[in-house]
Design a protein around this motif. Structure first.
Motif, PDB file in Angstrom:
ATOM      1  N   ASP A  92       0.875  -1.189  -0.050  1.00 40.86           N
ATOM      2  CA  ASP A  92       0.016  -0.110   0.051  1.00 40.86           C
ATOM      3  C   ASP A  92       0.811   1.413   0.001  1.00 40.86           C
ATOM      4  OD1 ASP A  92       1.147  -0.309   2.563  1.00 40.86           O
ATOM      5  OD2 ASP A  92      -0.812   0.269   3.435  1.00 40.86           O
ATOM      6  N   GLY A  93       2.131   1.231  -0.095  1.00 44.82           N
ATOM      7  CA  GLY A  93       2.829   2.461  -0.191  1.00 44.82           C
ATOM      8  C   GLY A  93       4.525   2.004   0.047  1.00 44.82           C
ATOM      9  N   THR A  94       5.198   2.718  -0.646  1.00 44.86           N
ATOM     10  CA  THR A  94       6.659   2.661  -0.633  1.00 44.86           C
ATOM     11  C   THR A  94       7.204   4.106  -0.148  1.00 44.86           C
ATOM     12  OG1 THR A  94       6.754   1.138  -2.586  1.00 44.86           O
ATOM     13  CG2 THR A  94       8.795   2.269  -2.105  1.00 44.86           C
ATOM     14  N   VAL A  95       7.954   4.176   0.677  1.00 44.89           N
ATOM     15  CA  VAL A  95       8.591   5.313   1.192  1.00 44.89           C
ATOM     16  C   VAL A  95      10.103   5.380   1.229  1.00 44.89           C
ATOM     17  CG1 VAL A  95       8.383   6.986   3.230  1.00 44.89           C
ATOM     18  CG2 VAL A  95       6.672   5.501   2.719  1.00 44.89           C
ATOM     19  N   VAL A  96      10.674   6.522   0.685  1.00 41.28           N
ATOM     20  CA  VAL A  96      12.060   6.790   0.576  1.00 41.28           C
ATOM     21  C   VAL A  96      12.351   8.105   1.262  1.00 41.28           C
ATOM     22  CG1 VAL A  96      12.311   5.244  -1.328  1.00 41.28           C
ATOM     23  CG2 VAL A  96      11.925   7.880  -1.560  1.00 41.28           C
ATOM     24  N   ARG A  97      13.511   8.191   1.825  1.00 37.91           N
ATOM     25  CA  ARG A  97      13.999   9.581   2.237  1.00 37.91           C
ATOM     26  C   ARG A  97      15.268  10.021   1.801  1.00 37.91           C
ATOM     27  NH1 ARG A  97      16.549  10.122   8.419  1.00 37.91           N
ATOM     28  NH2 ARG A  97      17.071  12.469   8.116  1.00 37.91           N
ATOM     29  N   HIS A  98      15.421  11.264   1.557  1.00 38.73           N
ATOM     30  CA  HIS A  98      16.831  11.792   1.293  1.00 38.73           C
ATOM     31  C   HIS A  98      16.758  13.150   2.031  1.00 38.73           C
ATOM     32  CE1 HIS A  98      20.309  12.800  -1.293  1.00 38.73           C
ATOM     33  NE2 HIS A  98      19.901  14.224  -0.953  1.00 38.73           N
ATOM     34  N   ALA A  99      17.969  13.251   2.933  1.00 34.40           N
ATOM     35  CA  ALA A  99      17.834  14.135   4.094  1.00 34.40           C
ATOM     36  C   ALA A  99      16.774  14.673   4.788  1.00 34.40           C
ATOM     37  CB  ALA A  99      18.566  15.427   3.099  1.00 34.40           C
ATOM     38  N   GLY A 100      16.189  15.912   4.515  1.00 39.64           N
ATOM     39  CA  GLY A 100      14.951  16.001   5.323  1.00 39.64           C
ATOM     40  C   GLY A 100      13.728  15.966   4.328  1.00 39.64           C
ATOM     41  N   THR A 101      13.625  15.169   3.492  1.00 40.05           N
ATOM     42  CA  THR A 101      12.522  15.020   2.540  1.00 40.05           C
ATOM     43  C   THR A 101      12.179  13.682   2.296  1.00 40.05           C
ATOM     44  OG1 THR A 101      13.236  17.118   1.159  1.00 40.05           O
ATOM     45  CG2 THR A 101      11.737  15.669   0.098  1.00 40.05           C
ATOM     46  N   VAL A 102      11.096  13.365   2.505  1.00 37.47           N
ATOM     47  CA  VAL A 102      10.615  12.160   2.070  1.00 37.47           C
ATOM     48  C   VAL A 102       9.370  12.054   0.942  1.00 37.47           C
ATOM     49  CG1 VAL A 102       8.910  10.319   3.222  1.00 37.47           C
ATOM     50  CG2 VAL A 102      10.550  11.345   4.726  1.00 37.47           C
ATOM     51  N   ALA A 103       9.450  10.926   0.336  1.00 33.48           N
ATOM     52  CA  ALA A 103       8.721  10.714  -0.855  1.00 33.48           C
ATOM     53  C   ALA A 103       7.848   9.333  -0.602  1.00 33.48           C
ATOM     54  CB  ALA A 103       9.367  10.639  -2.229  1.00 33.48           C
ATOM     55  N   LYS A 104       6.605   9.447  -0.969  1.00 31.17           N
ATOM     56  CA  LYS A 104       5.724   8.322  -0.542  1.00 31.17           C
ATOM     57  C   LYS A 104       4.951   7.931  -2.041  1.00 31.17           C
ATOM     58  CE  LYS A 104       2.069   6.067   2.039  1.00 31.17           C
ATOM     59  NZ  LYS A 104       1.200   6.262   3.118  1.00 31.17           N
ATOM     60  N   ALA A 105       5.360   6.765  -2.744  1.00 32.90           N
ATOM     61  CA  ALA A 105       4.509   6.291  -3.652  1.00 32.90           C
ATOM     62  C   ALA A 105       3.171   5.571  -3.102  1.00 32.90           C
ATOM     63  CB  ALA A 105       5.402   5.374  -4.698  1.00 32.90           C
ATOM     64  N   HIS A 106       2.156   6.006  -3.325  1.00 34.47           N
ATOM     65  CA  HIS A 106       0.784   5.343  -2.856  1.00 34.47           C
ATOM     66  C   HIS A 106       0.465   4.272  -3.571  1.00 34.47           C
ATOM     67  CE1 HIS A 106       0.073   8.856   0.128  1.00 34.47           C
ATOM     68  NE2 HIS A 106       1.029   9.666  -0.971  1.00 34.47           N
ATOM     69  N   ALA A 107      -0.412   3.527  -3.221  1.00 35.85           N
ATOM     70  CA  ALA A 107      -1.120   2.125  -3.975  1.00 35.85           C
ATOM     71  C   ALA A 107      -1.405   2.449  -5.062  1.00 35.85           C
ATOM     72  CB  ALA A 107      -1.984   1.748  -2.913  1.00 35.85           C
ATOM     73  N   ALA A 108      -1.267   1.851  -6.256  1.00 35.41           N
ATOM     74  CA  ALA A 108      -1.713   2.087  -7.488  1.00 35.41           C
ATOM     75  C   ALA A 108      -3.304   2.197  -7.675  1.00 35.41           C
ATOM     76  CB  ALA A 108      -1.420   0.956  -8.633  1.00 35.41           C
ATOM     77  N   ASP A 109      -4.057   1.660  -6.684  1.00 36.58           N
ATOM     78  CA  ASP A 109      -5.603   1.980  -7.002  1.00 36.58           C
ATOM     79  C   ASP A 109      -6.003   3.006  -6.094  1.00 36.58           C
ATOM     80  OD1 ASP A 109      -5.228   0.823  -4.479  1.00 36.58           O
ATOM     81  OD2 ASP A 109      -6.640  -0.562  -4.258  1.00 36.58           O
ATOM     82  N   THR A 110      -5.148   4.036  -5.597  1.00 34.86           N
ATOM     83  CA  THR A 110      -5.450   5.354  -4.733  1.00 34.86           C
ATOM     84  C   THR A 110      -6.217   6.148  -5.707  1.00 34.86           C
ATOM     85  OG1 THR A 110      -3.344   5.014  -3.576  1.00 34.86           O
ATOM     86  CG2 THR A 110      -4.836   7.172  -3.482  1.00 34.86           C
ATOM     87  N   ASP A 111      -7.590   6.419  -5.217  1.00 36.90           N
ATOM     88  CA  ASP A 111      -8.307   7.410  -5.930  1.00 36.90           C
ATOM     89  C   ASP A 111      -7.664   8.642  -5.862  1.00 36.90           C
ATOM     90  OD1 ASP A 111     -10.630   9.675  -5.999  1.00 36.90           O
ATOM     91  OD2 ASP A 111     -11.658   7.656  -6.818  1.00 36.90           O
ATOM     92  N   PRO A 112      -7.568   9.307  -7.143  1.00 35.96           N
ATOM     93  CA  PRO A 112      -6.632  10.453  -7.246  1.00 35.96           C
ATOM     94  C   PRO A 112      -7.418  11.844  -6.506  1.00 35.96           C
ATOM     95  CG  PRO A 112      -6.745   9.536  -9.318  1.00 35.96           C
ATOM     96  CD  PRO A 112      -7.554   8.836  -8.374  1.00 35.96           C
ATOM     97  N   GLY A 113      -8.849  11.975  -6.669  1.00 34.56           N
ATOM     98  CA  GLY A 113      -9.702  13.093  -6.102  1.00 34.56           C
ATOM     99  C   GLY A 113      -9.594  12.791  -4.696  1.00 34.56           C
ATOM    100  N   GLU A 114      -9.806  11.582  -4.160  1.00 33.42           N
ATOM    101  CA  GLU A 114      -9.754  11.379  -2.530  1.00 33.42           C
ATOM    102  C   GLU A 114      -8.426  11.679  -2.081  1.00 33.42           C
ATOM    103  OE1 GLU A 114     -11.097   7.605  -1.613  1.00 33.42           O
ATOM    104  OE2 GLU A 114     -13.160   7.945  -2.138  1.00 33.42           O
ATOM    105  N   LEU A 115      -7.225  11.273  -2.810  1.00 36.96           N
ATOM    106  CA  LEU A 115      -5.917  11.739  -2.210  1.00 36.96           C
ATOM    107  C   LEU A 115      -5.653  13.121  -2.212  1.00 36.96           C
ATOM    108  CD1 LEU A 115      -3.060  11.035  -1.217  1.00 36.96           C
ATOM    109  CD2 LEU A 115      -2.692  10.646  -3.542  1.00 36.96           C
ATOM    110  N   ALA A 116      -6.278  13.765  -3.199  1.00 30.56           N
ATOM    111  CA  ALA A 116      -6.301  15.313  -3.225  1.00 30.56           C
ATOM    112  C   ALA A 116      -6.954  16.010  -2.110  1.00 30.56           C
ATOM    113  CB  ALA A 116      -6.552  15.835  -4.581  1.00 30.56           C
TER     114      ALA A 116
END
Length: 373
Positions: A92-116
């Protein structure tokens, strides 16, 4: 459901009001003094730890490049010398960190409108000091998955359960639940707690026959329809987190919030039944996996902060019973499915939760009013 005494807590109205009683159908089946039980009860399954190597080869390099670009927007290349690390790798999610920043790749079936809509809530000034705000107001797409960016925060130390910030978690929840609906942006979706419980049971079915599945499915069958995601929740107006455990708290280092705890992970955020956010610690307490004093601290802090999920001066279990049962079933269902996938036997903690489901199935919830829907 009638409560029963908890090994030394005095039976009676006052003890029940303080949350020192647990429903008799759960029963205390494992000593809370076991460190592994305490650790798992508090941190749940979402703590920021690497959990395998399921990141696909095409997604990981792109995610690393994106987080470096956000961390160093004015530089052509990274000059800080910091390695990009993988914090979490789950379906349901992949999370990576570089310095003070984190990026999260959400699940492929995530509803774009709901995430927004959820991102808009996290960025809203009214939630300042409660939810970790995103670094960017919208998601970007990468290999069919939405990616969001966040400041890094230090997670709860899973090796020091005595320092678990139960009061902070409860206070943040109460403040979240008290957010006036009128100040929030439009289009907020429903809290996804019951959806996740139903998916866990579906995953149990998909795992195939298992000798421990029957009591879990019986406990699921006696829950009201709303807890099985088959009807609307009794409360559709309260802002909820949807997946609360101590792995969802971080301390930020941002100016003005140095050292403060904040809630993270908005994937299940939405409007719904606030008792669901208390259900995981309630379930672990009821199963004997969370010490009574830690549960009492959590519950008292929530009530002191004016949280609306439970009464301030009476027995909390009429409100907590159904959500706690649902989270117990969810935990048991996932435990069986994971044990089948890993071709391993159930461990003692998992067996304890399944045993609780067996007792729950023979003592259906005592429902009243909206909780019977």
């Amino acid at each position: 459901m009638k409560p029963r005494g908890d090994g030394g807590a005095a039976d009676g109205k006052n003890a029940g009001a303080a949350g020192e009683l647990r429903p008799h159908c759960f029963a205390c089946v494992r000593s809370w003094k076991d460190p592994s039980a305490r650790n798992r009860a508090g941190l749940g399954s979402g703590t920021q730890k690497l959990r395998g190597t399921r990141v696909t080869a095409d997604v990981l390099p792109v995610l690393r490049a994106k987080v470096r670009a956000v961390a160093h927007p004015a530089a052509e290349a990274c000059a800080c010398g910091t390695e990009t690390s993988v914090l979490a790798d789950r379906p349901d999610g992949t999370v990576v960190r570089h310095a003070g920043t984190v990026a999260k790749a959400h699940a492929a079936d995530t509803d774009p409108g709901e995430l927004a809509a959820r991102l808009a809530v996290a960025a809203h000034p009214r939630l300042d000091g409660i939810l970790l705000p995103p670094l960017r107001p919208s998601a970007v797409e990468s290999h069919g998955r939405p990616v969001t960016f966040w400041p890094y925060g230090s997670p709860v130390d899973r090796d020091d359960p005595d320092a678990a910030p139960w009061e902070a978690a409860a206070t943040l929840l109460a403040r979240l639940h008290r957010t006036p609906r009128s100040v929030l942006p439009p289009g907020i979706p429903a809290m996804r707690g019951p959806v996740k419980a139903a998916r866990a049971v579906a995953r149990l079915h998909a795992a195939g026959p298992h000798p421990a599945a029957a009591p879990v499915l019986r406990a699921w069958a006696v829950l009201p329809a709303w807890a099985r995601d088959e009807a609307p929740m009794p409360d559709a107006h309260t802002l909820c987190h949807g997946d609360l455990h101590l792995g969802q708290l971080v301390r930020t280092l941002a100016e003005g919030r140095d050292g403060d705890w904040l809630l993270i992970d908005i994937d299940d955020l939405g409007l719904g039944e606030p008792a669901w956010d208390l259900a995981r610690p309630a379930a672990w307490f009821a199963c004997g996996l969370l010490p009574p004093d830690e549960w009492a601290r959590f519950l008292a802090a929530y009530q002191k902060a004016g949280g609306p999920a439970v009464p301030a001066d009476s027995d909390p279990w009429p409100a907590l019973d159904v959500p706690a049962r649902a989270l117990t079933v969810q935990t048991a269902a996932l435990a069986i499915a994971k044990s089948v996938a890993a071709e391993r036997p159930l461990d003692e903690v998992e067996t304890s939760v399944i045993d609780a489901c067996d007792r729950m199935a023979t003592h259906p919830p005592e429902l009243a009013g909206e909780y019977a829907t």
